[in-house]
Design a protein around this motif. Sequence first.
Motif, PDB file in Angstrom:
ATOM      1  N   LYS A   1     -49.574  -5.361  60.464  1.00 19.47           N
ATOM      2  CA  LYS A   1     -49.636  -4.414  61.582  1.00 19.47           C
ATOM      3  C   LYS A   1     -49.343  -5.121  62.902  1.00 19.47           C
ATOM      4  O   LYS A   1     -48.606  -4.602  63.753  1.00 19.47           O
TER       5      LYS A   1
ATOM      6  N   LYS B   1     -45.983  -4.310  65.194  1.00 23.46           N
ATOM      7  CA  LYS B   1     -46.178  -3.824  66.563  1.00 23.46           C
ATOM      8  C   LYS B   1     -45.392  -4.669  67.558  1.00 23.46           C
ATOM      9  O   LYS B   1     -44.764  -4.137  68.484  1.00 23.46           O
TER      10      LYS B   1
ATOM     11  N   ASN C   1     -42.327  -3.621  69.963  1.00 22.82           N
ATOM     12  CA  ASN C   1     -42.406  -3.854  71.414  1.00 22.82           C
ATOM     13  C   ASN C   1     -41.320  -4.800  71.917  1.00 22.82           C
ATOM     14  O   ASN C   1     -41.248  -5.080  73.120  1.00 22.82           O
TER      15      ASN C   1
END
Length: 414
Positions: free
Chosen positions: A43, A47, A51
């Motif tokens: 995770k 992420k 980003n």
Amino acid sequence: MIINVFGSTISGLVTAGCLAETGNEVKLIGQIPNEIAEPGLRKLLQKQINNQHLTVGDNHYPNADFHIFAYGDGDCSLALQMAQQLAKNKTDNNCLLIRSNFSIDIAREIIAAAEMPIIINPDFAAEGNAIQGFQRPDRIIIGAQDNAAITKFRRLIAPFNRNRDTIIQMQPESAILTKYATNVLIATRISLMNELALVAEQMHADIEEVRQGLGSDHRIGFAYLYPGAGFGGAYLERDLHRVQELIDQTGSQENLLRSVHNINEQQKELLFRKLWKHYHCDLQNKKIAIWGISYKPNTNSIDGAPSLVMINALLHQGCELQLFDPKLDDNFHQWMDRHLSKAQQERIHICETMYDALIDSDALCVLTEWKSFWSPNFTSIKELMAQPVILDGRNLYDRSWLLDNGFSYYGVGR
């Protein structure tokens, strides 16, 4: 800062993810594995990719502030080649940060080849808790002598060093030895507790009561004070051998660390010996349930796991095995292909749930302290098993209660 992270180890993935999360531009030179057992890691990485703080590929940033080596033990040659390549194209901005736990000889070769400022920054985070270990470290060890590199490193690590200054600076060789010594002391502590557990059984004492008494002494504390079925993992065993080799080079004839290793290997056979004795030396055609294959909770690693010794011993006695582990994956199947015959593999049944593994079993062996094993339904256990025999390799259960409720119970040092 601009960061290259070399190596797709857990250490490398965690380093890349955590540094990207604090706003650095990070390139992971390697790949993200399909299966990641480390809690929260996939995770975190996804992420940071979303980003656009983290990219993954084969080519590194030449002008990076830090080249971070997080290679595994088997990639020493690759690390040395990469250090030589980086040296050919180095800029004044480059610094090499070594988080890999190389041997002292390999580390010296890499330092000599890199021809740039070097910081040795051993990774002390434990598998299963690696993200928190990086973000909230007890201490940050750095072996470095270049003041400019140290100042830049402090800027890089500042988000993880806010509560108090946890950075301890020392010589590069001292940083390497600190990592070795940490693992050696942990291994020694565990093996000593396992020896005391044998004494406790002989004296009709309870090692759990002894543990409480020992741990309450502030000079000792409770960490790594649990007896059990032996420690696993690649790193404790590796560093035992490394430090023993260094001790041998001093001319010392003492064998403390060899004893630590030997005690641990014997401990991995402890539950098998108890089970063999319970069934009067005849385990032929017995069905044995095993809870826990990984060497510790929250990881899929089976390196040096006590379960592998137990499985081998039981198969050689003609047992049928019913296994359950929450993170069982291809690592175990590959181990079976390398070490077991087809006939032996046919006697291993991998179960969907912990209770499925108990059906018609003649004994339950608990080898890894996954939280889901801590408070099972003992009524269901007794109903499912052919014989209510529990071998508790992590001392999770109340011995007196189980004996009072019709179970045969064997722990460690109890």
